[in-house]
Motif scaffolding. Structure first.
Motif, PDB file in Angstrom:
ATOM      1  N   LEU A 235      -9.409  13.374   9.647  1.00  0.00           N
ATOM      2  CA  LEU A 235      -9.997  12.105  10.088  1.00  0.00           C
ATOM      3  C   LEU A 235     -10.452  11.263   8.902  1.00  0.00           C
ATOM      4  O   LEU A 235     -10.164  10.064   8.840  1.00  0.00           O
ATOM      5  N   PHE A 236     -11.147  11.870   7.953  1.00  0.00           N
ATOM      6  CA  PHE A 236     -11.667  11.109   6.814  1.00  0.00           C
ATOM      7  C   PHE A 236     -10.531  10.619   5.917  1.00  0.00           C
ATOM      8  O   PHE A 236     -10.604   9.508   5.376  1.00  0.00           O
ATOM      9  N   LEU A 237      -9.499  11.431   5.743  1.00  0.00           N
ATOM     10  CA  LEU A 237      -8.354  10.990   4.942  1.00  0.00           C
ATOM     11  C   LEU A 237      -7.594   9.877   5.649  1.00  0.00           C
ATOM     12  O   LEU A 237      -7.094   8.951   4.988  1.00  0.00           O
ATOM     13  N   ARG A 244      -7.218   1.719   2.050  1.00  0.00           N
ATOM     14  CA  ARG A 244      -6.502   1.513   0.792  1.00  0.00           C
ATOM     15  C   ARG A 244      -5.196   0.753   1.016  1.00  0.00           C
ATOM     16  O   ARG A 244      -4.791  -0.068   0.177  1.00  0.00           O
ATOM     17  N   PHE A 245      -4.531   1.013   2.129  1.00  0.00           N
ATOM     18  CA  PHE A 245      -3.286   0.298   2.415  1.00  0.00           C
ATOM     19  C   PHE A 245      -3.568  -1.168   2.761  1.00  0.00           C
ATOM     20  O   PHE A 245      -2.873  -2.075   2.258  1.00  0.00           O
ATOM     21  N   LEU A 266       0.473  10.786   8.126  1.00  0.00           N
ATOM     22  CA  LEU A 266       0.468  11.196   6.719  1.00  0.00           C
ATOM     23  C   LEU A 266      -0.683  12.162   6.426  1.00  0.00           C
ATOM     24  O   LEU A 266      -0.510  13.147   5.689  1.00  0.00           O
ATOM     25  N   ALA A 267      -1.857  11.881   6.991  1.00  0.00           N
ATOM     26  CA  ALA A 267      -3.002  12.766   6.768  1.00  0.00           C
ATOM     27  C   ALA A 267      -2.762  14.146   7.361  1.00  0.00           C
ATOM     28  O   ALA A 267      -3.153  15.167   6.771  1.00  0.00           O
ATOM     29  N   LEU A 300       6.729   2.690   3.772  1.00  0.00           N
ATOM     30  CA  LEU A 300       6.033   1.577   3.126  1.00  0.00           C
ATOM     31  C   LEU A 300       4.638   1.993   2.666  1.00  0.00           C
ATOM     32  O   LEU A 300       4.213   1.667   1.554  1.00  0.00           O
ATOM     33  N   MET A 301       3.935   2.716   3.498  1.00  0.00           N
ATOM     34  CA  MET A 301       2.564   3.126   3.152  1.00  0.00           C
ATOM     35  C   MET A 301       2.566   4.110   1.982  1.00  0.00           C
ATOM     36  O   MET A 301       1.732   4.004   1.068  1.00  0.00           O
ATOM     37  N   ALA A 302       3.478   5.070   1.978  1.00  0.00           N
ATOM     38  CA  ALA A 302       3.530   6.050   0.896  1.00  0.00           C
ATOM     39  C   ALA A 302       3.856   5.390  -0.439  1.00  0.00           C
ATOM     40  O   ALA A 302       3.270   5.738  -1.481  1.00  0.00           O
ATOM     41  N   ASN A 303       4.767   4.442  -0.426  1.00  0.00           N
ATOM     42  CA  ASN A 303       5.112   3.750  -1.670  1.00  0.00           C
ATOM     43  C   ASN A 303       3.999   2.806  -2.115  1.00  0.00           C
ATOM     44  O   ASN A 303       3.754   2.653  -3.317  1.00  0.00           O
ATOM     45  N   THR A 304       3.347   2.160  -1.179  1.00  0.00           N
ATOM     46  CA  THR A 304       2.247   1.255  -1.541  1.00  0.00           C
ATOM     47  C   THR A 304       1.096   2.019  -2.189  1.00  0.00           C
ATOM     48  O   THR A 304       0.497   1.548  -3.165  1.00  0.00           O
ATOM     49  N   LEU A 305       0.812   3.189  -1.666  1.00  0.00           N
ATOM     50  CA  LEU A 305      -0.266   4.029  -2.220  1.00  0.00           C
ATOM     51  C   LEU A 305       0.210   4.908  -3.358  1.00  0.00           C
ATOM     52  O   LEU A 305      -0.566   5.731  -3.868  1.00  0.00           O
ATOM     53  N   GLN A 306       1.487   4.751  -3.745  1.00  0.00           N
ATOM     54  CA  GLN A 306       2.079   5.523  -4.836  1.00  0.00           C
ATOM     55  C   GLN A 306       1.937   7.024  -4.602  1.00  0.00           C
ATOM     56  O   GLN A 306       1.713   7.796  -5.528  1.00  0.00           O
ATOM     57  N   PHE A 307       2.054   7.429  -3.339  1.00  0.00           N
ATOM     58  CA  PHE A 307       2.030   8.836  -2.931  1.00  0.00           C
ATOM     59  C   PHE A 307       0.748   9.556  -3.359  1.00  0.00           C
ATOM     60  O   PHE A 307       0.743  10.781  -3.515  1.00  0.00           O
ATOM     61  N   ASN A 308      -0.304   8.805  -3.528  1.00  0.00           N
ATOM     62  CA  ASN A 308      -1.588   9.403  -3.918  1.00  0.00           C
ATOM     63  C   ASN A 308      -2.399   9.691  -2.665  1.00  0.00           C
ATOM     64  O   ASN A 308      -3.109   8.830  -2.143  1.00  0.00           O
ATOM     65  N   MET A 309      -2.296  10.894  -2.175  1.00  0.00           N
ATOM     66  CA  MET A 309      -3.019  11.310  -0.973  1.00  0.00           C
ATOM     67  C   MET A 309      -4.204  12.215  -1.299  1.00  0.00           C
ATOM     68  O   MET A 309      -5.006  12.516  -0.419  1.00  0.00           O
ATOM     69  N   SER A 310      -4.304  12.653  -2.514  1.00  0.00           N
ATOM     70  CA  SER A 310      -5.362  13.583  -2.906  1.00  0.00           C
ATOM     71  C   SER A 310      -6.525  12.797  -3.506  1.00  0.00           C
ATOM     72  O   SER A 310      -6.578  12.541  -4.712  1.00  0.00           O
ATOM     73  N   VAL A 311      -7.447  12.398  -2.638  1.00  0.00           N
ATOM     74  CA  VAL A 311      -8.630  11.654  -3.065  1.00  0.00           C
ATOM     75  C   VAL A 311      -9.863  12.316  -2.475  1.00  0.00           C
ATOM     76  O   VAL A 311      -9.820  12.870  -1.371  1.00  0.00           O
ATOM     77  N   PRO A 312     -11.000  12.294  -3.172  1.00  0.00           N
ATOM     78  CA  PRO A 312     -12.233  12.860  -2.619  1.00  0.00           C
ATOM     79  C   PRO A 312     -12.831  11.947  -1.548  1.00  0.00           C
ATOM     80  O   PRO A 312     -13.222  10.816  -1.827  1.00  0.00           O
TER      81      PRO A 312
END
Length: 437
Positions: A235-237, A244-245, A266-267, A300-312
């Motif tokens: 949920l938080f991710l 961010r998107f 994605l989460a 589109l979302m993965a490329n926009t965020l540059q595949f950065n899913m690992s955030v605190p």
């Protein structure tokens, strides 16, 4: 016989007289050639200002000073720095440093006056001579005070480290808790948490959506998350990916729900073991989108965020801070309730994830106990004091007070069930509004 003896004596007298006269003449020439030859009266320092004074300058050193032997008046050793001796040196150096510059120059321009005469040589006492390069020495008491302060700081650091180590004492045999370097992990989270946050005013760049639409979307996703029985991290991710998107990509109103569904997909792929299929997400959105639209938005979302899913996210810090607070089941549920209420509010984006987690726990503790409560261990672990948390905590108390009264009641209904301990029925900590920041 007498005549020859007298003749010989006269001859020797003439030879001696001649040698004496020739030696005197040579001595006179030498004296004439040496223009710097001093008069006999100057040799014994009979004049007041001798051109060649042989004064003995005893310099005060930083660590040792020469001492005088009582037997032969020669310098035979070095005097160690004692407390009394260091104090006297520092006092004299300070007195000399307080003298006007003009008087010091005038003193240097005047001839040195002898204070005592030993063996025809002028001597200057240590107490009367001060070098321009001498630096005042610190007092021994000041040195001891500095050492005591450093020792106290070291002891405080050791005490703080001991308190932080006690947090993980119960998990010392759990390899999944990574007790040996868990503090390093969270230090890295604190350093990088700002990089994983969205801009707190990104809605100003959106033309067709606003803060209210975002709140409706997240409230609906909380219900979807609860229905699919997903993990809390998901949920938080999901909320983090949406913000961010939207901060980087403009979206029309009719595509906003598609953004939310795709962010949850994605989460789930990042956090869950059993990932919901695309058809389930399409069905839960009342078939408003097709499978192709979901996959295109995912790309589109993965490329926009540059595949950065690992955030605190705030949940990462929430688990750690609850451990430092020695929490029970009630405190965990109430903290989760308060922080999920904050997820819906757009204005809470100005706070960092660690701040949201710490403020949620502080607010929950105050609600359960009826008074402000924030331990030293929690302050060390979160690195936030009560004063720093008070502003954010007051906003959470207001969300707690208004929950269940408007149209967005997803979080309130979720935490009104017995599964979540009926945490929504707890009393808000209204007394925090009366506290001064």
């Amino acid at each position: 016989m007498c005549r020859s003896f007298l003749f010989r004596c006269g001859f020797l007298f003439l030879v001696s007289l001649t040698g004496f006269l020739l030696g005197g003449l040579k001595h006179g020439r030498d004296m004439g050639n040496n223009v710097n030859r001093r008069a006999l009266s100057d040799i014994n320092n009979l004049t007041s200002d001798a051109p060649y004074p042989s004064a003995i300058f005893k310099r005060v050193l930083n660590d040792v000073a020469p001492i005088n032997d009582k037997n032969d008046n020669s310098f035979v050793g070095r005097r160690p720095i004692t407390r009394k001796f260091a104090a006297s040196l520092a006092h004299k150096s300070q007195n000399c440093s307080l003298k006007p510059i003009g008087s010091e120059r005038q003193k240097r321009s005047q001839p040195v006056q002898s204070t005592s005469s030993v063996g025809g040589c002028d001597s200057i006492d240590v107490d009367d001579f001060v070098s321009a390069n001498d630096i005042p020495l610190p007092m021994v008491e000041e040195i001891e005070e500095m050492v005591d302060c450093e020792l106290k700081e070291v002891e405080m650091e050791d005490l703080e480290a001991k308190l932080l180590m006690e947090i993980d004492s119960c998990d010392s045999n759990n390899p999944l808790a990574v007790v040996n370097y868990v503090n390093d992990i969270y230090s890295f989270y604190r350093e990088t948490e700002e990089l994983g946050c969205a801009s707190p005013n990104y809605m100003s760049n959106q033309l067709d959506i606003n803060e209210r639409m975002r709140a409706i979307l997240i409230d609906w996703l909380i219900e979807v998350h609860y229905k699919f029985e997903l993990m809390e991290e998901t949920l938080f991710l999901t909320v983090n990916l949406i913000d961010r998107f939207l901060a980087r990509q403009r979206v029309v109103r009719k595509k906003l729900q598609l953004v939310g569904v795709t962010a949850m997909l994605l989460a789930c792929k990042y956090e869950e073991v059993m990932v919901p299929v695309v058809e389930d997400l399409i069905l839960i959105s009342d078939r408003a989108y097709t499978r192709e639209e979901v996959l295109q938005m995912e790309s589109l979302m993965a490329n926009t965020l540059q595949f950065n899913m690992s955030v605190p996210t705030p949940y990462v810090f929430l688990r750690r801070f609850l451990k430092a607070a020695m929490s029970d089941r009630r405190l965990e549920l109430l903290s989760s309730y308060i922080i999920e209420l904050s997820l819906i509010e757009y204005e809470m984006l100005k706070y960092s994830p660690s701040m949201l987690a710490a403020a949620a726990i502080y607010t929950a503790q105050c609600s359960l106990k009826g008074f402000k409560h924030w331990t030293r261990t929690s302050e060390l672990c979160t690195k936030y004091s009560e004063d720093q948390l008070l502003e954010c905590s007051r906003m959470m108390v207001d969300f707690h007070l208004q929950a269940g009264k408007g149209k967005l009641t997803g979080v309130h209904r979720k935490y009104s069930t017995y599964k979540f301990g009926c945490a929504a029925n707890s009393t808000p900590a209204l007394f925090l509004f009366d506290m001064k920041i």
